[in-house]
Scaffold this motif. Structure first.
Motif, mmCIF file in Angstrom:
data_model
loop_
_atom_site.group_PDB
_atom_site.id
_atom_site.type_symbol
_atom_site.label_atom_id
_atom_site.label_comp_id
_atom_site.label_asym_id
_atom_site.label_seq_id
_atom_site.Cartn_x
_atom_site.Cartn_y
_atom_site.Cartn_z
ATOM 1 N N PRO A 1 -5.510 5.052 4.424
ATOM 2 C CA PRO A 1 -3.938 5.028 5.309
ATOM 3 C C PRO A 1 -3.803 3.750 6.033
ATOM 4 C CG PRO A 1 -5.479 6.584 6.252
ATOM 5 C CD PRO A 1 -6.406 5.907 5.128
ATOM 6 N N TYR A 2 -2.630 3.653 6.302
ATOM 7 C CA TYR A 2 -2.193 2.316 7.040
ATOM 8 C C TYR A 2 -2.795 2.589 8.594
ATOM 9 C CZ TYR A 2 1.684 1.732 4.143
ATOM 10 O OH TYR A 2 2.269 1.096 2.735
ATOM 11 N N GLU A 3 -3.332 1.653 9.223
ATOM 12 C CA GLU A 3 -3.891 1.395 10.241
ATOM 13 C C GLU A 3 -2.832 0.935 11.290
ATOM 14 O OE1 GLU A 3 -7.191 -1.201 9.876
ATOM 15 O OE2 GLU A 3 -8.189 0.088 8.437
ATOM 16 N N PRO B 1 2.391 4.819 1.129
ATOM 17 C CA PRO B 1 2.504 5.342 2.408
ATOM 18 C C PRO B 1 1.443 6.350 2.945
ATOM 19 C CG PRO B 1 4.231 6.019 0.991
ATOM 20 C CD PRO B 1 3.317 5.159 0.279
ATOM 21 N N GLU B 2 1.249 6.679 4.014
ATOM 22 C CA GLU B 2 0.381 7.448 4.586
ATOM 23 C C GLU B 2 0.477 8.945 3.890
ATOM 24 O OE1 GLU B 2 -1.930 9.150 8.676
ATOM 25 O OE2 GLU B 2 -0.629 7.197 8.556
ATOM 26 N N SER C 1 -1.581 9.716 0.474
ATOM 27 C CA SER C 1 -2.958 9.756 0.511
ATOM 28 C C SER C 1 -3.455 10.737 0.190
ATOM 29 C CB SER C 1 -3.758 9.340 1.942
ATOM 30 O OG SER C 1 -3.328 10.303 2.845
ATOM 31 N N ARG D 1 0.854 -1.110 -0.061
ATOM 32 C CA ARG D 1 0.118 -0.077 -0.074
ATOM 33 C C ARG D 1 0.969 1.272 0.018
ATOM 34 N NH1 ARG D 1 -3.887 -1.167 4.945
ATOM 35 N NH2 ARG D 1 -4.951 0.600 4.256
#
Length: 115
Positions: free
Chosen positions: A113-115, A91-92, A95, A89
């Motif tokens: 975004p990453y959790e 990177p945040e 986003s 995915r």
């Protein structure tokens, strides 16, 4: 998704960092292949004589599969051991850029975004 203008930047500031090789010079080596970029490249480039994408009997696009298949055969015939790398995915930090892109293109995809 790459870095816009990276090739140009490198060629201007560090021209010796990029080298073109004939495929035969990589004989016996393991080579990493950016799978996402290759699949996208074949979706754009591989077409039928009438300009349409290659499809199967159900109408599903297969251009990316045919391109990857034939490139892989060519690499193996030249003694190269391909390793296909699929990035994860984004990177945040990216986003916001992706959300703007999806909005501009009318896409309904959500950027999570990453959790």
């Amino acid at each position: 998704m790459g870095i816009k203008g990276l090739t140009h930047l490198l060629s201007e500031n560090a021209p010796k960092c990029m080298k073109e090789h004939e495929m035969k010079t990589l004989f016996g080596r393991k080579v990493a292949v950016d799978a996402s970029m290759s699949l996208y490249q074949f979706l754009i480039a591989v077409r039928q004589k009438d300009g349409e994408m290659l499809t199967n009997d159900q109408g599903e696009t297969t251009s990316h599969l045919m391109g990857t298949f034939y490139r892989t055969i060519r690499m193996v015939e030249n003694g190269i051991k391909p390793c296909f790398v699929f990035d994860g995915r984004p990177p945040e930090l990216k986003s916001g850029v992706l959300a703007k892109r999806f909005e501009r293109n009318g896409s309904v995809e959500r950027v999570v975004p990453y959790e």
